[in-house]
Design an enzyme around this catalytic site. Sequence first.
Site, PDB file in Angstrom:
ATOM      1  N   LYS A  45       0.903  -1.180   0.060  1.00 46.29           N
ATOM      2  CA  LYS A  45      -0.104  -0.119  -0.032  1.00 46.29           C
ATOM      3  C   LYS A  45       0.922   1.165   0.108  1.00 46.29           C
ATOM      4  CE  LYS A  45      -0.597  -0.500   5.143  1.00 46.29           C
ATOM      5  NZ  LYS A  45      -1.209  -0.999   6.035  1.00 46.29           N
ATOM      6  N   ARG A 144     -11.252  -0.616  14.200  1.00 46.09           N
ATOM      7  CA  ARG A 144     -11.230   0.069  12.959  1.00 46.09           C
ATOM      8  C   ARG A 144     -12.266  -0.483  11.903  1.00 46.09           C
ATOM      9  NH1 ARG A 144      -5.170   0.322  10.384  1.00 46.09           N
ATOM     10  NH2 ARG A 144      -5.732  -1.870   9.648  1.00 46.09           N
ATOM     11  N   HIS A 174      -6.211  -8.170  12.482  1.00 44.99           N
ATOM     12  CA  HIS A 174      -5.398  -7.439  12.617  1.00 44.99           C
ATOM     13  C   HIS A 174      -4.903  -6.863  14.114  1.00 44.99           C
ATOM     14  CE1 HIS A 174      -2.245  -4.518  10.706  1.00 44.99           C
ATOM     15  NE2 HIS A 174      -2.815  -3.379  11.426  1.00 44.99           N
ATOM     16  N   ARG A 231       1.428 -10.981   6.801  1.00 48.97           N
ATOM     17  CA  ARG A 231       1.296  -9.798   6.054  1.00 48.97           C
ATOM     18  C   ARG A 231       2.251  -8.720   6.291  1.00 48.97           C
ATOM     19  NH1 ARG A 231      -4.008 -10.274   8.340  1.00 48.97           N
ATOM     20  NH2 ARG A 231      -3.509  -8.321   9.339  1.00 48.97           N
ATOM     21  N   TYR A 276      13.996  31.423   6.541  1.00 49.32           N
ATOM     22  CA  TYR A 276      12.794  32.184   7.138  1.00 49.32           C
ATOM     23  C   TYR A 276      12.618  32.247   8.459  1.00 49.32           C
ATOM     24  CZ  TYR A 276      10.573  31.267   2.553  1.00 49.32           C
ATOM     25  OH  TYR A 276      10.321  31.130   1.155  1.00 49.32           O
ATOM     26  N   CYS A 323      12.840  24.907   4.094  1.00 48.78           N
ATOM     27  CA  CYS A 323      11.867  25.593   3.120  1.00 48.78           C
ATOM     28  C   CYS A 323      11.161  24.536   2.392  1.00 48.78           C
ATOM     29  CB  CYS A 323      12.634  26.630   2.310  1.00 48.78           C
ATOM     30  SG  CYS A 323      13.788  27.764   3.217  1.00 48.78           S
ATOM     31  N   MET A 324      10.427  25.023   1.598  1.00 44.40           N
ATOM     32  CA  MET A 324       9.569  23.857   0.665  1.00 44.40           C
ATOM     33  C   MET A 324      10.782  23.338  -0.321  1.00 44.40           C
ATOM     34  SD  MET A 324       6.450  24.263  -1.925  1.00 44.40           S
ATOM     35  CE  MET A 324       5.590  25.130  -0.909  1.00 44.40           C
ATOM     36  N   ASP A 325      11.408  24.039  -0.712  1.00 43.33           N
ATOM     37  CA  ASP A 325      12.487  23.183  -1.654  1.00 43.33           C
ATOM     38  C   ASP A 325      13.878  23.378  -1.351  1.00 43.33           C
ATOM     39  OD1 ASP A 325       9.934  23.509  -3.375  1.00 43.33           O
ATOM     40  OD2 ASP A 325      10.491  25.598  -3.333  1.00 43.33           O
TER      41      ASP A 325
END
Length: 397
Positions: A45, A144, A174, A231, A276, A323-325
């Site tokens: 998954k 769940r 589970h 699993r 920042y 930062c983002m990048d």
Amino acid sequence: MKTQNIRECEFQRVYAQIDLDVIRNNVMCMKEHINPHTRIMAVLKTDAYGHGCIPIAKCIDAFECIYGYGVASAEEALILRNEGITKPILILGYSFSYSYEPLIREDICLTVFREDTLLQLSEAAGKVGRKAKIHIKVDTGMSRIGIPADDRGFMLIQKAMEMENICIEGIFTHFAKADERDKTDALHQLTVFQDFLQRIESELGLHIPIKHCGNSAAILEMPSTQMDIVRPGAILYGLWPSGEPNPEIMKLKPALSLHSHVIFVKDLHKGQSVSYGGTFTAEKEMRIATIPVGYGDGYPRMLSGKGHVLIRGQKAPILGRVCMDQFMVDVTEIDDVTEGDHVTLIGTDGAEQITAEFLGELSGRFNYELVCCLGKRIPRVYVSGGNISAVRAPYEA
Ligand SMILES: *Cc1c(COP(=O)(O)O)cnc(C)c1O
């Protein structure tokens, strides 16, 4: 692995390297650890926990011990089938009715725990002209999804049995706490499940072929939970379900490492601040390096001022906010750092190692979460036998 022979322009900024030999080795370690008759449903998954579900499935598919694959949604299941995976695929979660016909057509198993699902599935199966294969989910303590292990749950199984178009292929539960040191609650869940299975066999005379409950933590530490299949997700990738890795139980290795290159080196004077908010201010002359990776890639912003990367085999601490990048690291103590130097964000460089467990802990994230969140912007480079066997470009599906 050096980056010379990969398409440098696309992979220099950042790339995740996934070692398929390590994945196969982790499967072999698992196989040695479990009963000879227990097979493995590899959990793929969230794009195989960020590792890439197609290359991972293809690299282990030929193993006899691999029974099939577990996924979370119809889309994840169909991607695998469309890529030619023919072994059993089980959707571990709830499937919405829009997907029933394509799933039945592609021989994909659905998890069932609601009565309305049975009716809708049966109808869809009639239209497709093929039986719907299901695994019944039993809730033994996770709260769940799943039928209760009581009369109500029992009645749902009876209903499913009576439906012509439905084939009950499996039944599973589970664990909520298999990763905890105290196994009392997990063992209680196991007992509830086993008692319920007993009741189904004796009162309904129903023999369900595939019974299962073990996740990674149970595989590692609860041998009594091994049934027809187990699993594993985490341990397939060399991630540990909780706490410290324990190589004495199983010699697993992390398959994924994360790499970048220094794009800018500069000297800071006393009093200059970084990133920042200026949360870091130099108190002396310093040398810093800019790394072109950020939270937009899934590198946690919570590592601001906390984490480190490896450059030339040494730790370079993060300065100021991620930062983002981009983000900046302190390289004052590392000799000769230059633009273009290789940077390890997750993985090993010389004697130093940064694990997903360590970064997860530091950033308030679970190790599974950390790798799942490595973004689509990060290309994946697959290595097998020391060579690059496949690549996935940025934003490629
Ligand atoms: C995610 C999941 C697993 C795998 O869990 P790991 O801890 O990664 O081994 C197994 N079973 C179910 C139902 C799951 O949702």
